[in-house]
Scaffold this active site. Structure first.
Site, mmCIF file in Angstrom:
data_model
loop_
_atom_site.group_PDB
_atom_site.id
_atom_site.type_symbol
_atom_site.label_atom_id
_atom_site.label_comp_id
_atom_site.label_asym_id
_atom_site.label_seq_id
_atom_site.Cartn_x
_atom_site.Cartn_y
_atom_site.Cartn_z
ATOM 1 N N ASP A 61 1.246 -1.451 0.609
ATOM 2 C CA ASP A 61 -0.317 -0.417 0.080
ATOM 3 C C ASP A 61 0.968 1.571 -0.110
ATOM 4 O O ASP A 61 1.010 2.242 1.337
ATOM 5 C CB ASP A 61 -1.176 -0.151 1.364
ATOM 6 N N LYS A 63 0.969 3.354 -2.547
ATOM 7 C CA LYS A 63 -0.270 5.259 -2.900
ATOM 8 C C LYS A 63 0.273 5.302 -4.668
ATOM 9 O O LYS A 63 0.278 7.187 -3.602
ATOM 10 C CB LYS A 63 -0.509 5.510 -2.057
ATOM 11 N N ASP A 66 1.761 10.722 -9.575
ATOM 12 C CA ASP A 66 3.291 11.439 -10.183
ATOM 13 C C ASP A 66 3.028 11.229 -11.709
ATOM 14 O O ASP A 66 1.617 10.717 -12.253
ATOM 15 C CB ASP A 66 4.713 10.468 -10.048
ATOM 16 N N THR A 119 -10.275 8.837 3.378
ATOM 17 C CA THR A 119 -11.768 9.302 4.296
ATOM 18 C C THR A 119 -10.691 10.083 5.813
ATOM 19 O O THR A 119 -11.891 10.898 5.950
ATOM 20 C CB THR A 119 -11.610 7.870 4.875
ATOM 21 N N ARG A 212 -5.373 -2.550 13.600
ATOM 22 C CA ARG A 212 -5.357 -2.880 15.137
ATOM 23 C C ARG A 212 -6.379 -4.109 16.506
ATOM 24 O O ARG A 212 -5.898 -4.449 16.974
ATOM 25 C CB ARG A 212 -5.525 -1.668 16.190
HETATM 26 O O1 C5P Z 1 -6.057 -0.377 13.037
HETATM 27 P P1 C5P Z 1 -6.985 0.014 11.871
HETATM 28 O O2 C5P Z 1 -8.034 -1.574 11.952
HETATM 29 O O3 C5P Z 1 -7.910 1.625 12.219
HETATM 30 O O4 C5P Z 1 -5.839 0.269 10.468
HETATM 31 C C1 C5P Z 1 -6.749 0.304 9.182
HETATM 32 C C2 C5P Z 1 -5.519 0.459 8.592
HETATM 33 O O5 C5P Z 1 -6.209 0.754 7.091
HETATM 34 C C3 C5P Z 1 -4.652 1.650 8.452
HETATM 35 O O6 C5P Z 1 -3.240 0.689 8.034
HETATM 36 C C4 C5P Z 1 -5.274 2.685 7.697
HETATM 37 O O7 C5P Z 1 -3.872 3.545 7.116
HETATM 38 C C5 C5P Z 1 -5.772 2.235 6.674
HETATM 39 N N1 C5P Z 1 -6.709 3.147 6.017
HETATM 40 C C6 C5P Z 1 -7.839 3.471 6.936
HETATM 41 N N2 C5P Z 1 -8.550 4.369 5.856
HETATM 42 C C7 C5P Z 1 -8.561 4.628 4.851
HETATM 43 C C8 C5P Z 1 -7.136 3.729 3.905
HETATM 44 C C9 C5P Z 1 -6.504 3.366 4.780
HETATM 45 O O8 C5P Z 1 -7.785 3.186 7.802
HETATM 46 N N3 C5P Z 1 -8.923 5.442 3.706
#
Ligand code: C5P
Length: 232
Positions: A61, A63, A66, A119, A212
């Protein structure tokens, strides 16, 4: 037919030994691991390969965003990693030509998806950044998902709350990779727009990105199994 395990665990740590230990614990319990900038910029290809060799497919991931040629060359370099990521991604706001250039260099089993609107951005943030004032974040995300599909990519990262619109507008095989997932028993942390694993799958999510709720559990493998059970 058994459905593939939809859980993708976000290895959000700069700590190599922790990432390796977690991956070993999760082998056989989850379908994918997500490696992001935090880990990749710290440990590069060697760190990636130390985790990937354990055997869980990797969503890399990073992203990319460019000009088309630079992104295509970047993806080409990333696909030399061994084993290659099963999914990698670009920003849809890089535009149609950039996404097509990226798509054209993807090969093998790797799928290419796009991030639509982060988001973390509000309507006001988008307008301040010069996006059309008549579109809110969810409408902008849908417009970018359609552009991603037009460019021939495999799918998008999207919020659980965007699933209904995307599923209503694009073919079912368009992949949706969905973060913001919380089992009902786990704290939302800093996520505001969350869904349970079961409701996200019911809304059409293909892959659930979970950080998490699994990595912070006393027994991560058991936490993953509990989530799988909750889907039945
Ligand atoms: O700990 P948690 O379940 O919140 O982690 C969600 C993962 O998804 C993290 O790596 C976060 O950066 C990623 N993410 C997100 N929302 C997004 C895109 C990616 O929470 N829109």
């Amino acid at each position: 037919m058994t459905r593939p395990n939809p859980i993708c665990v976000a290895l959000d740590t700069p700590d190599l030994s922790r990432a390796v230990a977690l991956s070993k614990q999760l082998l056989g319990h989850v379908g994918m691991l997500k490696i992001g900038m935090e880990f990749f910029y710290a440990h590069g290809a060697a760190g990636y390969e130390a985790v990937a060799i354990i055997g869980i497919p990797i969503f890399l991931d990073l992203k990319l965003h460019d000009i088309p040629n630079t992104v295509a060359q970047g993806i080409t370099s990333l696909l030399k990693l061994a084993p290659a990521p099963i999914i990698t991604n670009v920003h849809a706001t890089g535009g149609l030509d950039m996404m097509k250039a990226a798509r054209d260099v993807v090969k093998g089993n790797t799928k290419l998806i796009a991030v639509t609107i982060l988001t973390s951005l509000s309507n006001e943030d988008l307008w301040a950044a010069g996006f059309a004032g008549d579109k809110k974040t969810d409408e902008q995300a849908l417009a970018l998902a359609k552009l991603t599909h037009e460019a021939g990519l495999d799918g998008v990262v999207c919020s659980p709350l965007d699933l209904a619109k995307i599923r209503g507008a694009l073919p079912r095989k368009f992949l949706t990779v969905v973060p913001g997932i919380r089992p009902a028993t786990v704290a939302a942390h800093d996520q505001k727009r969350v869904a349970t694993p079961k409701s996200a799958i019911a809304a059409g999510a293909d892959i659930l990105v979970i950080g998490r709720a699994i990595t912070g559990a006393d027994e991560p493998a058991q936490a993953a199994q509990d989530i799988l059970q909750s889907l039945v």
